[in-house]
Scaffold this motif. Structure first.
Motif, PDB file in Angstrom:
ATOM      1  N   GLU A  83       0.832  -1.195   0.000  1.00 31.26           N
ATOM      2  CA  GLU A  83       0.000   0.000   0.000  1.00 31.26           C
ATOM      3  C   GLU A  83       0.873   1.254   0.000  1.00 31.26           C
ATOM      4  OE1 GLU A  83      -2.552  -0.181   3.365  1.00 31.26           O
ATOM      5  OE2 GLU A  83      -3.519  -2.046   2.763  1.00 31.26           O
ATOM      6  N   ARG A  84       0.481   2.244  -0.834  1.00 39.17           N
ATOM      7  CA  ARG A  84       1.164   3.535  -0.897  1.00 39.17           C
ATOM      8  C   ARG A  84       2.650   3.378  -1.221  1.00 39.17           C
ATOM      9  NH1 ARG A  84      -1.594   6.935   4.144  1.00 39.17           N
ATOM     10  NH2 ARG A  84      -3.746   6.751   3.376  1.00 39.17           N
ATOM     11  N   VAL A  85       2.948   2.477  -2.119  1.00 38.81           N
ATOM     12  CA  VAL A  85       4.320   2.271  -2.574  1.00 38.81           C
ATOM     13  C   VAL A  85       4.352   2.430  -4.080  1.00 38.81           C
ATOM     14  CG1 VAL A  85       6.225   0.653  -2.772  1.00 38.81           C
ATOM     15  CG2 VAL A  85       4.848   0.709  -0.693  1.00 38.81           C
ATOM     16  N   LYS A  86       5.191   3.331  -4.575  1.00 38.96           N
ATOM     17  CA  LYS A  86       5.307   3.507  -6.012  1.00 38.96           C
ATOM     18  C   LYS A  86       6.442   2.642  -6.509  1.00 38.96           C
ATOM     19  CE  LYS A  86       5.204   6.889  -9.681  1.00 38.96           C
ATOM     20  NZ  LYS A  86       5.166   5.775 -10.575  1.00 38.96           N
ATOM     21  N   MET A  87       6.109   1.670  -7.360  1.00 35.21           N
ATOM     22  CA  MET A  87       7.104   0.745  -7.879  1.00 35.21           C
ATOM     23  C   MET A  87       7.050   0.729  -9.395  1.00 35.21           C
ATOM     24  SD  MET A  87       6.717  -2.473  -5.228  1.00 35.21           S
ATOM     25  CE  MET A  87       8.206  -3.264  -5.875  1.00 35.21           C
ATOM     26  N   GLU A  88       8.200   0.496  -9.988  1.00 31.66           N
ATOM     27  CA  GLU A  88       8.273   0.357 -11.437  1.00 31.66           C
ATOM     28  C   GLU A  88       7.669  -0.968 -11.853  1.00 31.66           C
ATOM     29  OE1 GLU A  88       9.197   2.739 -13.401  1.00 31.66           O
ATOM     30  OE2 GLU A  88       9.773   4.056 -11.742  1.00 31.66           O
ATOM     31  N   CYS A  89       7.289  -1.023 -13.117  1.00 32.06           N
ATOM     32  CA  CYS A  89       6.638  -2.235 -13.622  1.00 32.06           C
ATOM     33  C   CYS A  89       7.544  -3.456 -13.477  1.00 32.06           C
ATOM     34  CB  CYS A  89       6.245  -2.027 -15.079  1.00 32.06           C
ATOM     35  SG  CYS A  89       5.521  -3.490 -15.858  1.00 32.06           S
ATOM     36  N   THR A  90       8.834  -3.296 -13.783  1.00 32.50           N
ATOM     37  CA  THR A  90       9.751  -4.441 -13.707  1.00 32.50           C
ATOM     38  C   THR A  90       9.905  -4.937 -12.270  1.00 32.50           C
ATOM     39  OG1 THR A  90      11.587  -2.838 -13.601  1.00 32.50           O
ATOM     40  CG2 THR A  90      11.034  -3.773 -15.771  1.00 32.50           C
ATOM     41  N   ASP A  91       9.892  -4.008 -11.319  1.00 29.61           N
ATOM     42  CA  ASP A  91       9.988  -4.421  -9.915  1.00 29.61           C
ATOM     43  C   ASP A  91       8.754  -5.201  -9.480  1.00 29.61           C
ATOM     44  OD1 ASP A  91      12.452  -3.188  -9.659  1.00 29.61           O
ATOM     45  OD2 ASP A  91      11.570  -1.270  -9.041  1.00 29.61           O
ATOM     46  N   LEU A  92       7.581  -4.737  -9.897  1.00 27.72           N
ATOM     47  CA  LEU A  92       6.350  -5.465  -9.571  1.00 27.72           C
ATOM     48  C   LEU A  92       6.353  -6.841 -10.208  1.00 27.72           C
ATOM     49  CD1 LEU A  92       3.575  -2.718  -9.816  1.00 27.72           C
ATOM     50  CD2 LEU A  92       4.218  -4.011  -7.789  1.00 27.72           C
ATOM     51  N   GLN A  93       6.845  -6.912 -11.437  1.00 25.48           N
ATOM     52  CA  GLN A  93       6.928  -8.203 -12.123  1.00 25.48           C
ATOM     53  C   GLN A  93       7.785  -9.181 -11.329  1.00 25.48           C
ATOM     54  OE1 GLN A  93       8.178  -6.668 -16.091  1.00 25.48           O
ATOM     55  NE2 GLN A  93       6.717  -8.137 -16.874  1.00 25.48           N
ATOM     56  N   ASP A  94       8.943  -8.716 -10.870  1.00 27.51           N
ATOM     57  CA  ASP A  94       9.847  -9.592 -10.121  1.00 27.51           C
ATOM     58  C   ASP A  94       9.220 -10.054  -8.813  1.00 27.51           C
ATOM     59  OD1 ASP A  94      11.745  -9.355 -12.083  1.00 27.51           O
ATOM     60  OD2 ASP A  94      12.855  -7.735 -11.090  1.00 27.51           O
ATOM     61  N   VAL A  95       8.521  -9.137  -8.116  1.00 26.82           N
ATOM     62  CA  VAL A  95       7.894  -9.500  -6.850  1.00 26.82           C
ATOM     63  C   VAL A  95       6.884 -10.620  -7.047  1.00 26.82           C
ATOM     64  CG1 VAL A  95       6.319  -8.683  -5.049  1.00 26.82           C
ATOM     65  CG2 VAL A  95       8.255  -7.262  -5.737  1.00 26.82           C
ATOM     66  N   VAL A  96       6.016 -10.455  -8.038  1.00 24.94           N
ATOM     67  CA  VAL A  96       4.962 -11.448  -8.274  1.00 24.94           C
ATOM     68  C   VAL A  96       5.534 -12.755  -8.797  1.00 24.94           C
ATOM     69  CG1 VAL A  96       2.921 -11.936  -9.678  1.00 24.94           C
ATOM     70  CG2 VAL A  96       3.195  -9.690  -8.625  1.00 24.94           C
ATOM     71  N   LYS A  97       6.550 -12.652  -9.634  1.00 16.79           N
ATOM     72  CA  LYS A  97       7.094 -13.850 -10.281  1.00 16.79           C
ATOM     73  C   LYS A  97       7.945 -14.695  -9.337  1.00 16.79           C
ATOM     74  CE  LYS A  97       9.299 -15.156 -14.633  1.00 16.79           C
ATOM     75  NZ  LYS A  97       9.912 -14.646 -15.894  1.00 16.79           N
ATOM     76  N   LYS A  98       8.694 -14.031  -8.443  1.00 14.81           N
ATOM     77  CA  LYS A  98       9.621 -14.766  -7.580  1.00 14.81           C
ATOM     78  C   LYS A  98       8.928 -15.451  -6.412  1.00 14.81           C
ATOM     79  CE  LYS A  98      13.768 -12.044  -8.605  1.00 14.81           C
ATOM     80  NZ  LYS A  98      14.806 -11.138  -8.062  1.00 14.81           N
ATOM     81  N   LEU A  99       7.778 -14.908  -5.986  1.00 14.71           N
ATOM     82  CA  LEU A  99       7.070 -15.525  -4.858  1.00 14.71           C
ATOM     83  C   LEU A  99       6.219 -16.680  -5.379  1.00 14.71           C
ATOM     84  CD1 LEU A  99       6.035 -12.328  -2.853  1.00 14.71           C
ATOM     85  CD2 LEU A  99       7.959 -13.865  -2.433  1.00 14.71           C
ATOM     86  N   LYS A 100       6.805 -17.860  -5.419  1.00 15.22           N
ATOM     87  CA  LYS A 100       6.168 -19.023  -6.040  1.00 15.22           C
ATOM     88  C   LYS A 100       4.926 -19.494  -5.289  1.00 15.22           C
ATOM     89  CE  LYS A 100       9.450 -19.336  -9.125  1.00 15.22           C
ATOM     90  NZ  LYS A 100       9.193 -19.043 -10.559  1.00 15.22           N
ATOM     91  N   GLY A 101       4.861 -19.212  -3.975  1.00 15.08           N
ATOM     92  CA  GLY A 101       3.703 -19.664  -3.204  1.00 15.08           C
ATOM     93  C   GLY A 101       2.658 -18.595  -2.984  1.00 15.08           C
ATOM     94  N   LEU A 102       2.808 -17.449  -3.633  1.00 20.11           N
ATOM     95  CA  LEU A 102       1.896 -16.323  -3.421  1.00 20.11           C
ATOM     96  C   LEU A 102       0.509 -16.640  -3.959  1.00 20.11           C
ATOM     97  CD1 LEU A 102       2.021 -13.439  -2.282  1.00 20.11           C
ATOM     98  CD2 LEU A 102       2.388 -12.618  -4.622  1.00 20.11           C
ATOM     99  N   ARG A 103      -0.485 -16.472  -3.089  1.00 22.75           N
ATOM    100  CA  ARG A 103      -1.864 -16.755  -3.493  1.00 22.75           C
ATOM    101  C   ARG A 103      -2.736 -15.503  -3.508  1.00 22.75           C
ATOM    102  NH1 ARG A 103      -4.129 -21.821  -0.230  1.00 22.75           N
ATOM    103  NH2 ARG A 103      -5.741 -21.571  -1.830  1.00 22.75           N
ATOM    104  N   LYS A 104      -2.385 -14.501  -2.699  1.00 20.06           N
ATOM    105  CA  LYS A 104      -3.158 -13.263  -2.663  1.00 20.06           C
ATOM    106  C   LYS A 104      -2.200 -12.083  -2.751  1.00 20.06           C
ATOM    107  CE  LYS A 104      -6.523 -10.669   0.098  1.00 20.06           C
ATOM    108  NZ  LYS A 104      -7.353 -10.654   1.317  1.00 20.06           N
ATOM    109  N   PHE A 105      -2.490 -11.147  -3.675  1.00 22.60           N
ATOM    110  CA  PHE A 105      -1.609 -10.009  -3.895  1.00 22.60           C
ATOM    111  C   PHE A 105      -2.425  -8.746  -4.076  1.00 22.60           C
ATOM    112  CE2 PHE A 105       0.641  -7.242  -7.003  1.00 22.60           C
ATOM    113  CZ  PHE A 105       1.708  -6.868  -6.188  1.00 22.60           C
ATOM    114  N   GLY A 106      -1.997  -7.664  -3.388  1.00 19.56           N
ATOM    115  CA  GLY A 106      -2.652  -6.378  -3.543  1.00 19.56           C
ATOM    116  C   GLY A 106      -1.618  -5.283  -3.713  1.00 19.56           C
ATOM    117  N   TYR A 107      -1.896  -4.338  -4.610  1.00 19.69           N
ATOM    118  CA  TYR A 107      -0.950  -3.247  -4.855  1.00 19.69           C
ATOM    119  C   TYR A 107      -1.715  -1.954  -5.069  1.00 19.69           C
ATOM    120  CZ  TYR A 107       2.372  -0.204  -7.249  1.00 19.69           C
ATOM    121  OH  TYR A 107       3.147   0.868  -7.608  1.00 19.69           O
TER     122      TYR A 107
END
Length: 421
Positions: A37-61
């Motif tokens: 919440e309230r974090v400005k991230m670049e698209c590539t950074d968001l991609q890495d966060v979602v892609k690297k967390l292999k067990g992630l089931r719920k994500f909010g940005y």
């Protein structure tokens, strides 16, 4: 249950670098729910966060970017594990390309710059869109197994695009729409499985609603802004409909219901003093090929009963709230068939009430201050209960006995007569 998973909020994190550190840690495989919440991230950074967390089931940005300069940026996310995603107040991307094979629920709220959606989520069941003001079409949404969809404050959306997505998802059972078009029609082709629909009207364009869905059980129409609706006609064809609520409809001219049994029918006209006698009558038209439509509870609010025309129906309970009683209520009861109970709440008009009904068993009068207690004339042979409440001054016991005695002359089964504050 996704809500039971541990959560890390961005308010606990010092910087984007810290987020990257958490994602790259040896414990990252334990993270199943991540809300930024309230974090400005670049698209590539968001991609890495979602892609690297292999067990992630719920994500909010969300980054609090609601309105700003026109954007051309693309947000591209890909995850094979995510089941629920929420994007909120993300106004710095013009295009979303989301690839989530296992996604079940997608929420987009206040994504004010996005105009192009490319969503590959074959298993999507729930789709919520709110305040996505640049979205014109749904062509890029590949879902075909939606069960629930809500679309609010997306005023640029083309009606044909909405209908197209509905046709692609014949299993939709729950639909919530804010309508910006003059008419809305839903039928067995566009929504064959629809059971519950809520329509929000901002009072600018919508004048006609026509719903012909074979499995429809509940229809609710209400205003979305402060202004009243300008809705004039509502037509419902469904033999399964159980509940119909029409709120804040001062200009309503016709309600047509073709059904077997409606358990709850409520119409709140919200007519002010300048609307109590509209230039045209409102027609409540009930139709059924074999028998009169059965209504469990008919509720009318804020209207002049002289301005309403009924066709025959069988209503078991009738409630009138904030209505002008300057009309023969007995005629209305007769048109409504086998009425067993009548409730008058905060109604106004003449000081005398003349009421008759062969099947009427209960009469409840609540805060109708214009009525005089010795001017209540009832001709109801089946009456068993008379309750009057909301009185500033209570009649004496002798007056109560006198009123009860007069009523019992015609209503021998009358049991209790109650007067209360």
């Amino acid at each position: 249950d996704l809500h039971s998973f541990p959560t890390r909020r961005s308010s606990d994190l010092d910087s984007v670098a810290t987020i990257k550190g958490v994602v790259s840690s040896k414990y990252s495989h334990h993270i199943t729910c991540l809300l930024l919440e309230r974090v400005k991230m670049e698209c590539t950074d968001l991609q890495d966060v979602v892609k690297k967390l292999k067990g992630l089931r719920k994500f909010g940005y969300g980054n609090d970017q609601i309105y700003g300069l026109p954007s051309r940026h693309l947000l591209q996310l890909n995850s094979k594990s995510l089941q629920e995603v929420e994007l909120f107040q993300v106004g710095d991307f013009a295009k979303f390309h989301l690839v989530f094979p296992c996604l079940k629920k997608l929420t987009m709220n206040a994504c004010t710059s996005v105009g192009e959606l490319n969503i590959e989520a074959p298993g999507l069941r729930t789709l919520y869109l709110s305040l996505c003001v640049e979205v014109h079409n749904f062509r890029g949404i590949s879902a075909s197994f939606l069960h629930e969809m809500k679309v609010r404050r997306c005023h640029a959306l083309i009606q044909a695009e909405l209908i197209g997505l509905l046709i692609k998802n014949p299993d939709i059972k729950v639909l919530e729409l804010e309508v910006y078009w003059p008419t809305l029609r839903l039928d067995q082709i566009s929504t064959p499985s629809l059971e519950n629909i809520t329509i929000f009207d901002n009072g600018e364009r919508l004048t006609s609603v026509d719903v012909r869905c074979p499995k429809l059980q509940q229809l609710i129409i209400k205003k979305s802004m402060t202004r009243s609706t300008i809705l004039k006609a509502v037509s419902i064809l469904s033999h399964n409909v159980k509940k119909v609520v029409l709120n804040d409809v001062p200009y309503l001219q016709k309600v047509s219901i073709d059904a077997d049994t409606v358990k709850h029918l409520e119409v709140n006209f919200e007519r002010r003093l300048d609307h109590v006698k509209p230039p045209k009558f409102t027609k409540l038209h009930f139709r059924n090929k074999s028998h009169p439509v059965k209504i469990g509870h008919l509720i009318l609010k804020r209207c002049n009963l002289n301005a309403i025309l009924f066709t025959s129906c069988n209503a078991r309970h009738i409630s009138l709230e904030y209505c002008n009683l300057d009309c023969p209520i007995g005629d209305m009861i007769q048109q409504c068939g086998l009425v067993e109970s009548l409730t008058l709440k905060n109604c106004y008009g003449p000081c005398q009430l003349n009421l008759s009904g062969a099947h009427l068993r209960e009469v409840h009068i609540v805060s109708c201050t214009s009525l005089l207690m010795d001017h209540i004339n009832l001709s109801c042979p089946s009456l068993v209960a008379l309750n009057v409440s909301g009185l500033s001054f209570l009649p004496s016991q002798e007056e109560v006995d006198l009123i009860a005695g007069n009523v019992r002359e015609i209503s021998p089964f009358l049991g209790s007569v109650k007067f209360s504050h």
